[in-house]
Design a protein around this motif. Sequence first.
Motif, PDB file in Angstrom:
ATOM      1  N   ALA A  18      34.642  39.434  25.788  1.00 38.27           N
ATOM      2  CA  ALA A  18      34.643  39.648  27.235  1.00 38.27           C
ATOM      3  C   ALA A  18      33.956  38.466  27.892  1.00 38.27           C
ATOM      4  O   ALA A  18      33.213  37.712  27.245  1.00 38.27           O
ATOM      5  CB  ALA A  18      33.938  40.956  27.593  1.00 38.27           C
ATOM      6  N   LYS A  19      34.208  38.303  29.170  1.00 36.02           N
ATOM      7  CA  LYS A  19      33.576  37.232  29.933  1.00 36.02           C
ATOM      8  C   LYS A  19      33.099  37.777  31.272  1.00 36.02           C
ATOM      9  O   LYS A  19      33.653  38.746  31.806  1.00 36.02           O
ATOM     10  CB  LYS A  19      34.541  36.070  30.154  1.00 36.02           C
ATOM     11  N   VAL A  20      32.084  37.146  31.820  1.00 32.59           N
ATOM     12  CA  VAL A  20      31.527  37.558  33.108  1.00 32.59           C
ATOM     13  C   VAL A  20      32.365  36.936  34.220  1.00 32.59           C
ATOM     14  O   VAL A  20      32.577  35.717  34.243  1.00 32.59           O
ATOM     15  CB  VAL A  20      30.053  37.126  33.241  1.00 32.59           C
ATOM     16  N   VAL A  21      32.837  37.760  35.132  1.00 32.17           N
ATOM     17  CA  VAL A  21      33.632  37.267  36.258  1.00 32.17           C
ATOM     18  C   VAL A  21      32.879  37.378  37.577  1.00 32.17           C
ATOM     19  O   VAL A  21      33.259  36.747  38.562  1.00 32.17           O
ATOM     20  CB  VAL A  21      34.973  38.023  36.357  1.00 32.17           C
ATOM     21  N   ARG A  22      31.817  38.171  37.604  1.00 30.91           N
ATOM     22  CA  ARG A  22      31.031  38.304  38.831  1.00 30.91           C
ATOM     23  C   ARG A  22      29.628  38.778  38.477  1.00 30.91           C
ATOM     24  O   ARG A  22      29.449  39.638  37.617  1.00 30.91           O
ATOM     25  CB  ARG A  22      31.700  39.291  39.793  1.00 30.91           C
ATOM     26  N   ARG A  23      28.654  38.192  39.164  1.00 29.43           N
ATOM     27  CA  ARG A  23      27.263  38.555  38.905  1.00 29.43           C
ATOM     28  C   ARG A  23      26.812  39.754  39.733  1.00 29.43           C
ATOM     29  O   ARG A  23      26.031  40.577  39.271  1.00 29.43           O
ATOM     30  CB  ARG A  23      26.360  37.353  39.205  1.00 29.43           C
ATOM     31  N   ASN A 128      37.383  43.560  48.253  1.00 30.92           N
ATOM     32  CA  ASN A 128      36.415  43.221  47.204  1.00 30.92           C
ATOM     33  C   ASN A 128      36.236  44.370  46.221  1.00 30.92           C
ATOM     34  O   ASN A 128      36.095  44.155  45.011  1.00 30.92           O
ATOM     35  CB  ASN A 128      35.069  42.859  47.832  1.00 30.92           C
ATOM     36  N   VAL A 129      36.230  45.601  46.731  1.00 26.11           N
ATOM     37  CA  VAL A 129      36.106  46.756  45.837  1.00 26.11           C
ATOM     38  C   VAL A 129      37.373  46.917  45.006  1.00 26.11           C
ATOM     39  O   VAL A 129      37.323  47.274  43.824  1.00 26.11           O
ATOM     40  CB  VAL A 129      35.812  48.033  46.649  1.00 26.11           C
ATOM     41  N   HIS A 130      38.531  46.629  45.609  1.00 25.89           N
ATOM     42  CA  HIS A 130      39.801  46.722  44.886  1.00 25.89           C
ATOM     43  C   HIS A 130      39.834  45.773  43.688  1.00 25.89           C
ATOM     44  O   HIS A 130      40.497  46.055  42.681  1.00 25.89           O
ATOM     45  CB  HIS A 130      40.962  46.395  45.828  1.00 25.89           C
ATOM     46  N   ARG A 131      39.153  44.649  43.783  1.00 23.89           N
ATOM     47  CA  ARG A 131      39.204  43.663  42.701  1.00 23.89           C
ATOM     48  C   ARG A 131      38.434  44.115  41.462  1.00 23.89           C
ATOM     49  O   ARG A 131      38.714  43.643  40.357  1.00 23.89           O
ATOM     50  CB  ARG A 131      38.637  42.327  43.195  1.00 23.89           C
TER      51      ARG A 131
END
Length: 205
Positions: A18-23, A128-131
């Motif tokens: 897995a990778k981090v896409v948002r902090r 933003n929540v949809h993403r």
Amino acid sequence: MPTSRHGKVKHLLKNGKAKVVRRTPFTIQLLYDSPEYTQPITLGVDAGSKVVGLSATTEKKELFVSEVTLRDDIPELLSTRRQNRRTRRNHLRYRMARFLNRTASKKEGWLAPSVKHKVDSHLKVIGNVHRILPISRIVIETASFDIQKIRNPEISGTEYQQGVKLSFWNTREYVLWRDNHECQHCHGKTKDRILNVHHKESRKT
């Protein structure tokens, strides 16, 4: 889908699965195929002119909650820009006066900048929540208050046209009666017999 198994998340990141896409909020993306099963999530939106409230929930628990404060300085900035523009033009001796040349306001569907900001902000925070969550349903709360109904729960029909200002000549007379003909600045300390009504208007408008 959100998870509270932080150890598993750490294991996936450490092993490169897995990778981090948002902090903020912390969001990861799986790098391998996984089942496409998702729970139905409802996003509740409390639309407001100053604050937007968001809450994403399933049938059992709340997954995401946030509160976004909207800008309220746009009218002031536009007024300052208008004032500066007028000042510049007053110093240009041979520049012709410009009238009705703002074509943007003539387009169909045009919105005032402050209103457009509020609409765009609502769409942005929902997007933003949809993403990060598979939203299946959106519920938007829009509240309208009946002030006369609050004062008189039994009001109906033509009684709405017979409000508190019915027997007064105009709003000015009603305000004077409402304030008992007392200055709202000094509250009668000056003992003036004649109560004056002052109208304040900004020089920027």
